[in-house]
Scaffold this motif. Structure first.
Motif, PDB file in Angstrom:
ATOM      1  N   PHE A   1       0.836  -1.207   0.000  1.00 26.39           N
ATOM      2  CA  PHE A   1       0.000   0.000   0.000  1.00 26.39           C
ATOM      3  C   PHE A   1       0.871   1.257   0.000  1.00 26.39           C
ATOM      4  O   PHE A   1       0.564   2.234  -0.686  1.00 26.39           O
ATOM      5  N   GLY A   2       1.983   1.245   0.768  1.00 29.01           N
ATOM      6  CA  GLY A   2       2.870   2.398   0.835  1.00 29.01           C
ATOM      7  C   GLY A   2       3.530   2.701  -0.496  1.00 29.01           C
ATOM      8  O   GLY A   2       3.766   3.869  -0.836  1.00 29.01           O
TER       9      GLY A   2
ATOM     10  N   MET B   1     -14.681 -12.635   4.847  1.00 33.55           N
ATOM     11  CA  MET B   1     -15.805 -12.172   4.025  1.00 33.55           C
ATOM     12  C   MET B   1     -15.515 -10.806   3.410  1.00 33.55           C
ATOM     13  O   MET B   1     -15.806 -10.567   2.225  1.00 33.55           O
ATOM     14  N   ASN B   2     -14.960  -9.885   4.211  1.00 36.35           N
ATOM     15  CA  ASN B   2     -14.619  -8.557   3.682  1.00 36.35           C
ATOM     16  C   ASN B   2     -13.618  -8.659   2.537  1.00 36.35           C
ATOM     17  O   ASN B   2     -13.784  -8.031   1.480  1.00 36.35           O
TER      18      ASN B   2
ATOM     19  N   VAL C   1      -7.432  -7.231   0.703  1.00 33.95           N
ATOM     20  CA  VAL C   1      -7.121  -8.049   1.882  1.00 33.95           C
ATOM     21  C   VAL C   1      -6.788  -7.155   3.074  1.00 33.95           C
ATOM     22  O   VAL C   1      -7.286  -7.355   4.191  1.00 33.95           O
ATOM     23  N   LEU C   2      -5.957  -6.133   2.842  1.00 28.90           N
ATOM     24  CA  LEU C   2      -5.571  -5.217   3.921  1.00 28.90           C
ATOM     25  C   LEU C   2      -6.780  -4.468   4.461  1.00 28.90           C
ATOM     26  O   LEU C   2      -7.007  -4.424   5.680  1.00 28.90           O
ATOM     27  N   ILE C   3      -7.577  -3.899   3.560  1.00 28.92           N
ATOM     28  CA  ILE C   3      -8.746  -3.127   3.987  1.00 28.92           C
ATOM     29  C   ILE C   3      -9.774  -4.037   4.654  1.00 28.92           C
ATOM     30  O   ILE C   3     -10.429  -3.656   5.631  1.00 28.92           O
ATOM     31  N   GLY C   4      -9.915  -5.279   4.141  1.00 28.90           N
ATOM     32  CA  GLY C   4     -10.844  -6.219   4.759  1.00 28.90           C
ATOM     33  C   GLY C   4     -10.436  -6.590   6.162  1.00 28.90           C
ATOM     34  O   GLY C   4     -11.284  -6.677   7.067  1.00 28.90           O
ATOM     35  N   CYS C   5      -9.126  -6.784   6.392  1.00 27.67           N
ATOM     36  CA  CYS C   5      -8.639  -7.115   7.740  1.00 27.67           C
ATOM     37  C   CYS C   5      -8.791  -5.937   8.689  1.00 27.67           C
ATOM     38  O   CYS C   5      -9.168  -6.103   9.856  1.00 27.67           O
ATOM     39  N   ILE C   6      -8.495  -4.717   8.190  1.00 35.98           N
ATOM     40  CA  ILE C   6      -8.663  -3.527   9.022  1.00 35.98           C
ATOM     41  C   ILE C   6     -10.138  -3.352   9.398  1.00 35.98           C
ATOM     42  O   ILE C   6     -10.474  -3.009  10.534  1.00 35.98           O
ATOM     43  N   GLY C   7     -11.023  -3.617   8.431  1.00 40.04           N
ATOM     44  CA  GLY C   7     -12.455  -3.536   8.719  1.00 40.04           C
ATOM     45  C   GLY C   7     -12.885  -4.541   9.772  1.00 40.04           C
ATOM     46  O   GLY C   7     -13.731  -4.234  10.620  1.00 40.04           O
TER      47      GLY C   7
ATOM     48  N   TYR D   1     -20.952  -2.108  17.096  1.00 43.18           N
ATOM     49  CA  TYR D   1     -21.919  -1.266  16.397  1.00 43.18           C
ATOM     50  C   TYR D   1     -21.272  -0.102  15.636  1.00 43.18           C
ATOM     51  O   TYR D   1     -21.582   0.142  14.486  1.00 43.18           O
ATOM     52  N   LEU D   2     -20.370   0.649  16.278  1.00 43.40           N
ATOM     53  CA  LEU D   2     -19.781   1.815  15.639  1.00 43.40           C
ATOM     54  C   LEU D   2     -18.665   1.439  14.676  1.00 43.40           C
ATOM     55  O   LEU D   2     -18.496   2.072  13.640  1.00 43.40           O
ATOM     56  N   GLY D   3     -17.874   0.421  15.022  1.00 41.19           N
ATOM     57  CA  GLY D   3     -16.741   0.037  14.194  1.00 41.19           C
ATOM     58  C   GLY D   3     -17.147  -0.412  12.814  1.00 41.19           C
ATOM     59  O   GLY D   3     -16.470  -0.097  11.813  1.00 41.19           O
ATOM     60  N   GLY D   4     -18.252  -1.156  12.716  1.00 46.53           N
ATOM     61  CA  GLY D   4     -18.713  -1.639  11.416  1.00 46.53           C
ATOM     62  C   GLY D   4     -19.085  -0.504  10.481  1.00 46.53           C
ATOM     63  O   GLY D   4     -18.873  -0.581   9.266  1.00 46.53           O
ATOM     64  N   ILE D   5     -19.644   0.567  11.050  1.00 48.24           N
ATOM     65  CA  ILE D   5     -20.023   1.726  10.229  1.00 48.24           C
ATOM     66  C   ILE D   5     -18.772   2.444   9.723  1.00 48.24           C
ATOM     67  O   ILE D   5     -18.677   2.833   8.558  1.00 48.24           O
ATOM     68  N   ILE D   6     -17.783   2.610  10.614  1.00 43.66           N
ATOM     69  CA  ILE D   6     -16.542   3.293  10.230  1.00 43.66           C
ATOM     70  C   ILE D   6     -15.798   2.487   9.171  1.00 43.66           C
ATOM     71  O   ILE D   6     -15.180   3.049   8.255  1.00 43.66           O
ATOM     72  N   ALA D   7     -15.846   1.153   9.297  1.00 44.45           N
ATOM     73  CA  ALA D   7     -15.090   0.290   8.382  1.00 44.45           C
ATOM     74  C   ALA D   7     -15.564   0.415   6.934  1.00 44.45           C
ATOM     75  O   ALA D   7     -14.790   0.166   6.003  1.00 44.45           O
ATOM     76  N   ILE D   8     -16.826   0.791   6.709  1.00 45.68           N
ATOM     77  CA  ILE D   8     -17.339   0.919   5.342  1.00 45.68           C
ATOM     78  C   ILE D   8     -16.648   2.061   4.600  1.00 45.68           C
ATOM     79  O   ILE D   8     -16.445   2.005   3.384  1.00 45.68           O
ATOM     80  N   ALA D   9     -16.260   3.107   5.341  1.00 51.79           N
ATOM     81  CA  ALA D   9     -15.682   4.294   4.694  1.00 51.79           C
ATOM     82  C   ALA D   9     -14.355   3.981   4.011  1.00 51.79           C
ATOM     83  O   ALA D   9     -14.044   4.582   2.973  1.00 51.79           O
ATOM     84  N   LEU D  10     -13.561   3.050   4.550  1.00 51.00           N
ATOM     85  CA  LEU D  10     -12.242   2.764   3.985  1.00 51.00           C
ATOM     86  C   LEU D  10     -12.317   2.191   2.568  1.00 51.00           C
ATOM     87  O   LEU D  10     -11.691   2.738   1.653  1.00 51.00           O
ATOM     88  N   PRO D  11     -13.070   1.103   2.317  1.00 53.66           N
ATOM     89  CA  PRO D  11     -13.133   0.593   0.937  1.00 53.66           C
ATOM     90  C   PRO D  11     -13.852   1.538  -0.015  1.00 53.66           C
ATOM     91  O   PRO D  11     -13.509   1.591  -1.211  1.00 53.66           O
TER      92      PRO D  11
END
Length: 372
Positions: free
Chosen positions: A91-92, A214-215, A228-234, A242-252
């Motif tokens: 990614f870098g 799944m991500n 793979v990286l974004i899915g693992c971070i999500g 509850y809050l983490g799942g919403i934030i995780a959508i913004a990354l992909p």
């Protein structure tokens, strides 16, 4: 003269409780650097305790059994970080290209805002600059949370080893500090706390692995770079209830916006994550993460926000197991049982006024039956 708080008017009782809560929160906030590592160490010690016990039954000395259990835990964590680091390196390498594309998209957005809303580009840039200046406090808080997590990582092995080594001493203290007639309740609280924390943490780890898979599969099928990286971070963010799942959508969504043309991929990401969240909340959490103690959704969100306000990111992770322990204690103490019910997810089928009305009717009907 002996004056008891419970004999005082309600406003005096509530004032005393309020001052007690304020003092408790103040102490927790002041001693955060000490208490956060201890809290993480306590939960992880409970998680490693069964492995230590099994090794000791195999006639492994306690000192060595603890070291083996900790080595297995640290090796697992290092493998996960190694896997993520290889993805981060890739990614870098693409950061300059992504930055250039992001600047291009930002310029297009500024022109679109100017054409449709009449806001000059210079004014937009000034508004963004002001927003960034106002967010400095939030950034500083985030950095403090990151530094706090780093301190936790270095102190954790020492605390975990000592807690496992002095386990019997700590348990004996908890039994002796209460009266002998309460020993049964203390034993029940300790047993249920151990079971709840173990099932909660193990369930979270299993859930995180499944959600990460799944991500990653969804993002790879949609053609999102570094899926793979974004899915693992999500999946890691999903550990924040509850809050983490919403934030995780913004990354992909952001990655798809920067690396792809059009909006079909972003829409696909949103739909895929909604389906994954549905599976997670309705199948994985009830069957895998669920333990003997259930905290309802409203209380979960409130305690996660309170945990963030008190201890930052660490508080968000610790809030749910901490409240689960509180519920176990509340359920064992008669005056505190209503608070335990408030935290739980068992919704009553009758309103309390209906229950009281039915009781009064039964009491009123008893003399009539006796006269008959």
């Amino acid at each position: 003269m002996d004056i008891k708080i419970k004999d005082q008017p309600f406003y005096i009782q509530s004032t005393v409780v309020l001052f007690g809560l304020i003092l408790l929160v103040y102490v927790l906030n002041i001693l955060a650097e000490i208490l956060v590592p201890l809290a993480f160490a306590a939960f992880l010690s409970i998680l490693l305790n069964p492995l230590c016990n099994r090794l000791q039954k195999m006639r492994v000395p306690r000192f060595l059994a603890i070291l083996i259990a900790m080595f297995i835990m640290i090796a697992t964590v290092l493998l996960v970080f190694y896997f993520l680091s290889t993805q981060i390196v890739q990614f870098g390498e693409a950061m300059p290209m992504l930055q250039k594309k992001f600047e291009s998209i930002t310029a297009d957005v500024e022109i679109w805002v100017k054409d449709n809303f009449g806001v000059a580009v210079a004014k937009q840039e000034q508004m963004i600059k002001n927003a960034l200046n106002n967010s400095q406090a939030m950034v500083g808080r985030t950095l403090n949370s990151v530094l706090g997590i780093l301190s936790v990582v270095f102190l954790l092995p020492v605390y975990i080893f000592l807690m496992l080594y002095y386990k019997k001493l700590i348990l004996n203290f908890l039994y002796e500090v209460f009266a002998e007639e309460n020993s049964k309740k203390v034993s029940e609280v300790l047993s249920e706390t151990k079971t709840a924390i173990q099932s909660y943490i193990v369930g979270l780890l299993i859930e995180m692995i499944i959600v990460a898979a799944m991500n990653s599969v969804a993002l790879i099928l949609l053609g999102v770079k570094y899926g793979v990286l974004i899915g693992c971070i999500g999946a890691i963010l999903n550990l924040i209830p509850y809050l983490g799942g919403i934030i995780a959508i913004a990354l992909p969504v952001l990655m798809a916006t920067v690396t792809k043309d059009g909006y079909s991929t972003q829409l696909g990401v949103i739909i895929a994550y909604i389906v994954i969240q549905f599976i997670d909340n309705n199948i994985l959490v009830p069957r895998i993460v669920s333990s003997k103690v259930q905290i309802n959704a409203l209380m979960s969100i409130i305690v996660v926000l309170l945990g963030n306000q008190l201890w930052g990111v660490s508080g968000m992770f610790l809030s749910i197991p901490f409240v689960a322990v509180l519920k176990i204690i509340f359920d064992r103490i008669e005056p505190l049982r209503p608070w335990g019910k408030l935290l739980g997810d068992n919704i009553p089928t009758q309103h309390m006024t209906e229950i009281w009305r039915n009781r009064r009717r039964r009491k009123a009907a008893m003399p009539a039956k006796a006269d008959g």
